[in-house]
Each structure stands twice: as C-alpha cells, then as structure tokens.
Design an enzyme around this catalytic site. Sequence first.
Site, PDB file in Angstrom:
ATOM      1  N   TYR A 154      -5.033   6.873   5.954  1.00 48.77           N
ATOM      2  CA  TYR A 154      -5.458   5.763   4.716  1.00 48.77           C
ATOM      3  C   TYR A 154      -6.898   5.416   4.958  1.00 48.77           C
ATOM      4  O   TYR A 154      -7.557   5.321   3.711  1.00 48.77           O
ATOM      5  CB  TYR A 154      -4.350   4.735   5.111  1.00 48.77           C
ATOM      6  CG  TYR A 154      -4.599   3.569   4.264  1.00 48.77           C
ATOM      7  CD1 TYR A 154      -4.136   3.544   2.677  1.00 48.77           C
ATOM      8  CD2 TYR A 154      -5.136   2.049   4.626  1.00 48.77           C
ATOM      9  CE1 TYR A 154      -4.055   2.487   1.997  1.00 48.77           C
ATOM     10  CE2 TYR A 154      -5.098   1.198   3.941  1.00 48.77           C
ATOM     11  CZ  TYR A 154      -4.685   1.130   2.570  1.00 48.77           C
ATOM     12  OH  TYR A 154      -4.579   0.123   1.599  1.00 48.77           O
ATOM     13  N   LYS A 158      -9.514   5.742   2.241  1.00 48.80           N
ATOM     14  CA  LYS A 158     -10.253   4.261   1.412  1.00 48.80           C
ATOM     15  C   LYS A 158     -11.791   4.292   1.632  1.00 48.80           C
ATOM     16  O   LYS A 158     -12.552   3.779   0.739  1.00 48.80           O
ATOM     17  CB  LYS A 158      -9.694   3.085   1.840  1.00 48.80           C
ATOM     18  CG  LYS A 158      -8.280   3.019   1.387  1.00 48.80           C
ATOM     19  CD  LYS A 158      -8.200   2.668  -0.196  1.00 48.80           C
ATOM     20  CE  LYS A 158      -6.682   2.362  -0.221  1.00 48.80           C
ATOM     21  NZ  LYS A 158      -6.478   1.948  -1.754  1.00 48.80           N
TER      22      LYS A 158
HETATM   23  N1  LIG Z   1      -1.210  -5.196   0.630  1.00 49.70           N
HETATM   24  C1  LIG Z   1      -2.208  -5.137   1.428  1.00 49.70           C
HETATM   25  O1  LIG Z   1      -2.244  -5.785   2.536  1.00 49.70           O
HETATM   26  C2  LIG Z   1      -3.274  -4.270   0.812  1.00 49.70           C
HETATM   27  C3  LIG Z   1      -4.532  -4.484   1.493  1.00 49.70           C
HETATM   28  C4  LIG Z   1      -5.566  -3.745   1.371  1.00 49.70           C
HETATM   29  C5  LIG Z   1      -5.536  -2.637   0.319  1.00 49.70           C
HETATM   30  N2  LIG Z   1      -4.501  -2.678  -0.508  1.00 49.70           N
HETATM   31  C6  LIG Z   1      -4.406  -1.961  -1.555  1.00 49.70           C
HETATM   32  O2  LIG Z   1      -3.880  -2.443  -2.746  1.00 49.70           O
HETATM   33  C7  LIG Z   1      -3.481  -1.655  -3.663  1.00 49.70           C
HETATM   34  C8  LIG Z   1      -2.103  -2.150  -4.156  1.00 49.70           C
HETATM   35  O3  LIG Z   1      -1.193  -2.054  -3.072  1.00 49.70           O
HETATM   36  P1  LIG Z   1      -0.066  -2.964  -2.900  1.00 49.70           P
HETATM   37  O4  LIG Z   1      -0.175  -3.712  -1.463  1.00 49.70           O
HETATM   38  O5  LIG Z   1       0.005  -4.035  -4.126  1.00 49.70           O
HETATM   39  O6  LIG Z   1       1.212  -2.035  -2.771  1.00 49.70           O
HETATM   40  P2  LIG Z   1       2.780  -2.168  -3.588  1.00 49.70           P
HETATM   41  O7  LIG Z   1       3.179  -3.701  -3.641  1.00 49.70           O
HETATM   42  O8  LIG Z   1       3.490  -1.258  -2.630  1.00 49.70           O
HETATM   43  O9  LIG Z   1       2.488  -1.514  -5.107  1.00 49.70           O
HETATM   44  C9  LIG Z   1       2.184  -0.545  -5.377  1.00 49.70           C
HETATM   45  C10 LIG Z   1       2.382  -0.237  -6.568  1.00 49.70           C
HETATM   46  O10 LIG Z   1       1.819   1.412  -6.742  1.00 49.70           O
HETATM   47  C11 LIG Z   1       2.760   2.098  -7.399  1.00 49.70           C
HETATM   48  N3  LIG Z   1       2.527   3.739  -6.803  1.00 49.70           N
HETATM   49  C12 LIG Z   1       2.511   4.016  -5.669  1.00 49.70           C
HETATM   50  N4  LIG Z   1       2.344   4.941  -5.535  1.00 49.70           N
HETATM   51  C13 LIG Z   1       2.009   5.619  -6.647  1.00 49.70           C
HETATM   52  C14 LIG Z   1       1.671   7.091  -7.147  1.00 49.70           C
HETATM   53  N5  LIG Z   1       1.591   8.019  -6.408  1.00 49.70           N
HETATM   54  N6  LIG Z   1       1.519   7.115  -8.638  1.00 49.70           N
HETATM   55  C15 LIG Z   1       1.798   6.008  -9.264  1.00 49.70           C
HETATM   56  N7  LIG Z   1       1.964   4.902  -8.873  1.00 49.70           N
HETATM   57  C16 LIG Z   1       2.270   4.714  -7.571  1.00 49.70           C
HETATM   58  C17 LIG Z   1       4.156   1.602  -6.978  1.00 49.70           C
HETATM   59  O11 LIG Z   1       5.093   1.601  -7.964  1.00 49.70           O
HETATM   60  P3  LIG Z   1       6.073   3.240  -7.855  1.00 49.70           P
HETATM   61  O12 LIG Z   1       6.488   3.167  -6.344  1.00 49.70           O
HETATM   62  O13 LIG Z   1       7.304   2.978  -8.475  1.00 49.70           O
HETATM   63  O14 LIG Z   1       5.451   4.375  -8.032  1.00 49.70           O
HETATM   64  C18 LIG Z   1       3.593   0.090  -7.472  1.00 49.70           C
HETATM   65  O15 LIG Z   1       3.651  -0.219  -8.603  1.00 49.70           O
HETATM   66  C19 LIG Z   1      -3.234  -0.142  -3.027  1.00 49.70           C
HETATM   67  O16 LIG Z   1      -4.526   0.436  -3.416  1.00 49.70           O
HETATM   68  C20 LIG Z   1      -3.523  -0.757  -1.482  1.00 49.70           C
HETATM   69  O17 LIG Z   1      -4.120   0.382  -0.635  1.00 49.70           O
HETATM   70  C21 LIG Z   1      -3.350  -3.278  -0.102  1.00 49.70           C
END
Ligand SMILES: NC(=O)c1ccc[n+]([C@@H]2O[C@H](COP(=O)([O-])OP(=O)(O)OC[C@H]3O[C@@H](n4cnc5c(N)ncnc54)[C@H](OP(=O)(O)O)[C@@H]3O)[C@@H](O)[C@H]2O)c1
Length: 259
Positions: A154, A158
């Site tokens: 990951y 990133k």
């Molecule tokens: N949460 C944190 O603490 C955190 C911290 C740093 C960075 N981030 C980044 O923030 C971003 C969003 O993450 P989140 O935490 O909001 O995650 P999340 O709540 O799990 O949501 C992920 C979203 O992406 C979709 N998705 C996942 N894999 C996909 C694929 N291969 N193709 C199309 N859609 C896909 C999911 O829907 P489906 O499963 O239906 O596809 C869902 O809508 C990511 O880039 C993550 O790396 C998150």
Amino acid sequence: MTSSYGLRGRAVVVTGATRGIGLASARAFAEAGALVCVSARDADQVRRVAGELGGVGLAGNVGDPSHARALTDLCLETFGRLDVLVNNAATNQPFGPLMDADPEVWREAFTVNVEAPLRLVQYAWRGWMREHGGAVVTVCTEGAGHVGPGVGAYGTGKAALLHLTQQLAGELGPGVRVNSVSPGLVRTEMARFVWEPGESEIAAGLPLGRIGEPQDVARAVLWLCSDEAEWVTGADLLVDGGTRVRAARTRDAYHLPGA
Ligand SMILES: NC(=O)c1ccc[n+]([C@@H]2O[C@H](COP(=O)([O-])OP(=O)(O)OC[C@H]3O[C@@H](n4cnc5c(N)ncnc54)[C@H](OP(=O)(O)O)[C@@H]3O)[C@@H](O)[C@H]2O)c1
C-alpha cells in the site's frame, strides 16, 4: 456544507464514491452545485449514490481500462464536459510482510492504486481538459512517506501515486492543476481494522485530539478543485489532525516536567 467555490455547473468524476472519503467528496461537490459522475464496483451502491446526488454512475473496477474509459465517456456524454477528476478508489491489499506478498495481488494493487489514476487523467485530458482546462486530485496517504508493519504494498503504491501526481502537475500546467490530499486515519471501512480497536488511544496522541471523518478530507478535496486554489498545483495537502507532527508531544523522551 460549503459555498459553491465556483464549482456550480462543473462536471466532476469521483472514483470509489459509494462510501467513505469518496462519498463525502461526491456529496460536497453536489452540494456546491457540481454535476457528479460516480463509480465503484457494487452496482446497487453506485445506483443509490448517483440517485441521491442527482448525478450519474457506472459500476466497475477502476483498474479495468474499459471501465475507466467508459466512466470518462459517461461524464462527457451526460454533461458535455469533465472539469474535475478525483482519483480516490484504492485497495490496501496485499496486507502483510512483503516476503509473503503474492505477485499477482501486488500487481493488481498497483493497477488500481497507480495505473488507474494515470489512465483516468489521460482520458480526462484527451476528452476535455487539454482544450478546456481542469483540476485533478489524487487521494494519497499521510503514511506514504513512512514504513510500517503490513503496509509495504500500500505504502509503495501511494508513494508512487504521490510522485505521479507531482509529475503530472509539472506536465499539465497551465491549463490543468494536479494536487493530492494525504489523509491520516479516517473513520471509513478501509481503515476500520485500525480505528475500531484503537481509536481512543490514537486520538489521544494526536495534536487535534480525534481521528478524521470523511468530511474533513472532502473539504480539502473541494478546495483544491475550486478556483480558490487557482495558483496551487503539485501540492500535497496533509489532512491528518497533526499525525505528522505528533512526535512533538512525546514529553517523556526529554524528561520534561509533567511527563
Ligand atoms: N480511511 C483512511 O484512514 C485513509 C487514510 C489515508 C488514505 N486513504 C485513502 O482514501 C481513499 C478512500 O478510502 P476510504 O478509506 O474512503 O475507503 P472505503 O470507505 O473503503 O471506500 C472505498 C471506495 O472505493 C471503492 N472501490 C474500492 N476498490 C475499488 C476498485 N478496484 N474499483 C472501483 N472502486 C473501488 C469502494 O466501493 P466498492 O467496494 O463497491 O468498489 C468504495 O466506494 C483511498 O485512496 C485510501 O487509500 C484512506
């Protein structure tokens, strides 16, 4: 949530928009009067969110080139424009020591986390932004600059995405601005395995005293895509509640009073 930020009537593609940071961002754009085009793999959820936001949606895996192409085409055909792209969808697999990483899963993760964002920018550029301008935001992570247990694939992806973002910013100006946000720990499904067992302890160590909510990141995404940020490109905006600077709170390291 906010003012329109000059986004009224602009067309916005948000990947991974059915929950978490992507959903909060898509909602913020819709509230600002933008026309939203959302994607994720679960078709029912895509329909639900597109309906709620009065936009359009397409179900598919963002790592699949035909989905990425169809998504930008859908935006262009429906709204006649594509002003903003938010590359948000990502996977945190394969989780675990790199020595155990399955090369197939590793490759898949890079396809989703690095290759897909580039592909989407290419399609948006060719279809609209090269001629009319636009703004792109990629969602990286505060952790991209550090090593950590289990997150080798990951973090490597990133870090590559951060580099890609900055390279694109240099190549696509002046018409297109390209920036990233780097969230700390945010209350979403992807990070549940971290915050659910440890929230109060983690929050207590942060200068701002709490973990993030998806809206915290969405507000930063919205600002970076707005005209308010017209002289900002190649930037990485940390939205982390002070995670990066939390070491300053470790008083016992210096035997300070009150430690
Ligand atoms: N949460 C944190 O603490 C955190 C911290 C740093 C960075 N981030 C980044 O923030 C971003 C969003 O993450 P989140 O935490 O909001 O995650 P999340 O709540 O799990 O949501 C992920 C979203 O992406 C979709 N998705 C996942 N894999 C996909 C694929 N291969 N193709 C199309 N859609 C896909 C999911 O829907 P489906 O499963 O239906 O596809 C869902 O809508 C990511 O880039 C993550 O790396 C998150």
